[in-house]
Structure formats: C-alpha cells, structure tokens
Design an enzyme around this catalytic site. Structure first.
Site, PDB file in Angstrom:
ATOM      1  N   PRO A 138       0.798  -1.233   0.000  1.00 16.85           N
ATOM      2  CA  PRO A 138       0.000   0.000   0.000  1.00 16.85           C
ATOM      3  C   PRO A 138       0.830   1.283   0.000  1.00 16.85           C
ATOM      4  O   PRO A 138       0.835   2.052   0.961  1.00 16.85           O
ATOM      5  CB  PRO A 138      -0.826  -0.143   1.278  1.00 16.85           C
ATOM      6  CG  PRO A 138       0.073  -0.916   2.196  1.00 16.85           C
ATOM      7  CD  PRO A 138       0.799  -1.898   1.302  1.00 16.85           C
ATOM      8  N   CYS A 139       1.501   1.544  -1.111  1.00 19.46           N
ATOM      9  CA  CYS A 139       2.317   2.753  -1.235  1.00 19.46           C
ATOM     10  C   CYS A 139       1.471   4.008  -1.089  1.00 19.46           C
ATOM     11  O   CYS A 139       1.977   5.064  -0.708  1.00 19.46           O
ATOM     12  CB  CYS A 139       3.095   2.753  -2.545  1.00 19.46           C
ATOM     13  SG  CYS A 139       2.096   2.478  -4.015  1.00 19.46           S
ATOM     14  N   HIS A 140       0.156   3.899  -1.358  1.00 17.07           N
ATOM     15  CA  HIS A 140      -0.724   5.051  -1.198  1.00 17.07           C
ATOM     16  C   HIS A 140      -0.830   5.484   0.261  1.00 17.07           C
ATOM     17  O   HIS A 140      -1.220   6.610   0.541  1.00 17.07           O
ATOM     18  CB  HIS A 140      -2.116   4.760  -1.790  1.00 17.07           C
ATOM     19  CG  HIS A 140      -2.861   3.665  -1.107  1.00 17.07           C
ATOM     20  ND1 HIS A 140      -2.574   2.330  -1.332  1.00 17.07           N
ATOM     21  CD2 HIS A 140      -3.866   3.696  -0.196  1.00 17.07           C
ATOM     22  CE1 HIS A 140      -3.389   1.591  -0.594  1.00 17.07           C
ATOM     23  NE2 HIS A 140      -4.175   2.391   0.100  1.00 17.07           N
TER      24      HIS A 140
END
Length: 180
Positions: A138-140
C-alpha cells in the site's frame, strides 16, 4: 515472462489488472482510464503474457483488493508476492509498507528510519515509485513530511492516492493546488 499470466478485474476506482506466477503476485496495475488501456499497460510492462482466469490464490487477492477499495479494512497481508528481480532495499520498503493498516499512514521518513536513517527518505520514495504491486503493497498509505500526500506515480497521480486514502478513511493534510 511466459510463466506469468494476468487478469483484469473491476474495482470501485476502475478496471485494475493483476499479474501472477506460480510463486505469487508479481504485479498489480491501477486503472488506466478503461479496461483496454489497463490491458495495454500490462503488455507494455510484461510483454505478451496470457490473459487467464485467476487460480484460487489470485482470486483471493482480487477479492481482497475489491473489498479494500469498497472501504472494508482488508490489510491484504496474507497475499503471497513474487518479487523476484526486485532489489533487496525495495523489498525492505515494501515489507514495512505492508504493515500499515488500512486507514492509517506512515511517512517516507518513518520507513527510512526503520531502514537505517532519515537520509534514506528519497530512496524510500523511489522504491515506492517502482512498487510493482500497488494496493497489496500500500504505497498510497505513505505520505511526505507533515502528512502531505507527496507524489504518486499511478495514473491520476495524487488524486488517485487521495481517493484511495479517503475510501480507507485516512486523514491527510492536503490543500489542493493548481497542479492537482
């Protein structure tokens, strides 16, 4: 890449794609505007790989991503990734990012400190920009200093990142600019 396959699947943010091998999930493509553009992006990234019905483990990953993007707090940590060929530093960044629960965030600096020092923040950002498995990794959920959104290399840029964070109920310090 012939031992890889892919499938397109619908989510609350649009048509995504998933790429897999016998070892696990190798890639996730966020929406590119429509199903055909998403499919074209997979061919651009992976070459001519087969589109196929997902096996059970891949369907489980798809179901989890669809749930998460509908606002259900699925952390996707049980999904096996195939990160063969991904540099060790990047894998370390992705491992830490995968510990961030839905609706929560960390900063590039937080991850850099865990990896050895704040001076690695830019390297952390570059690793996240090359994340082959967004949503699952989950780079977001990784923000710039001051809990500002920072960059996002997916189609739609920061607006896509903010939309994903809003679905999860995360708080972000964001003042829209002319460039959003």
């Amino acid at each position: 890449m012939s031992d890889y396959s892919f499938a397109i699947f619908d989510t609350a943010i649009g048509a995504c794609a998933i790429v897999w091998s016998a070892r696990g999930i190798n890639g996730v493509q966020l929406p590119m505007g429509n199903e055909e553009k998403t499919r074209s992006r997979i061919v651009q990234r992976y070459g001519e790989i087969a589109e196929a019905p997902p096996p059970a483990a891949v369907q489980h990953a798809i179901d989890g991503m669809v749930e998460l993007l509908e606002g259900k707090p699925n952390d996707l940590r049980d999904i096996a990734l195939d990160l063969e060929g991904v540099p060790e530093f990047n894998r370390g960044v992705y491992d830490i990012a995968r510990t961030i629960p839905p609706g929560r965030t960390m900063t590039y600096g937080d991850i850099a400190r865990r990896l050895g020092g704040l001076e690695l923040s830019r390297d952390v950002g570059q690793a996240l920009g090359r994340n082959p498995c967004p949503i699952v990794v989950p780079c977001h959920r990784v923000l710039a200093a001051g809990d500002k959104p920072g960059g996002f290399s997916a189609n739609g840029g920061v607006a896509t990142k903010l939309k994903m964070l809003a679905i999860e109920g995360a708080m972000v310090n964001h003042t829209p600019s002319l460039f959003d």
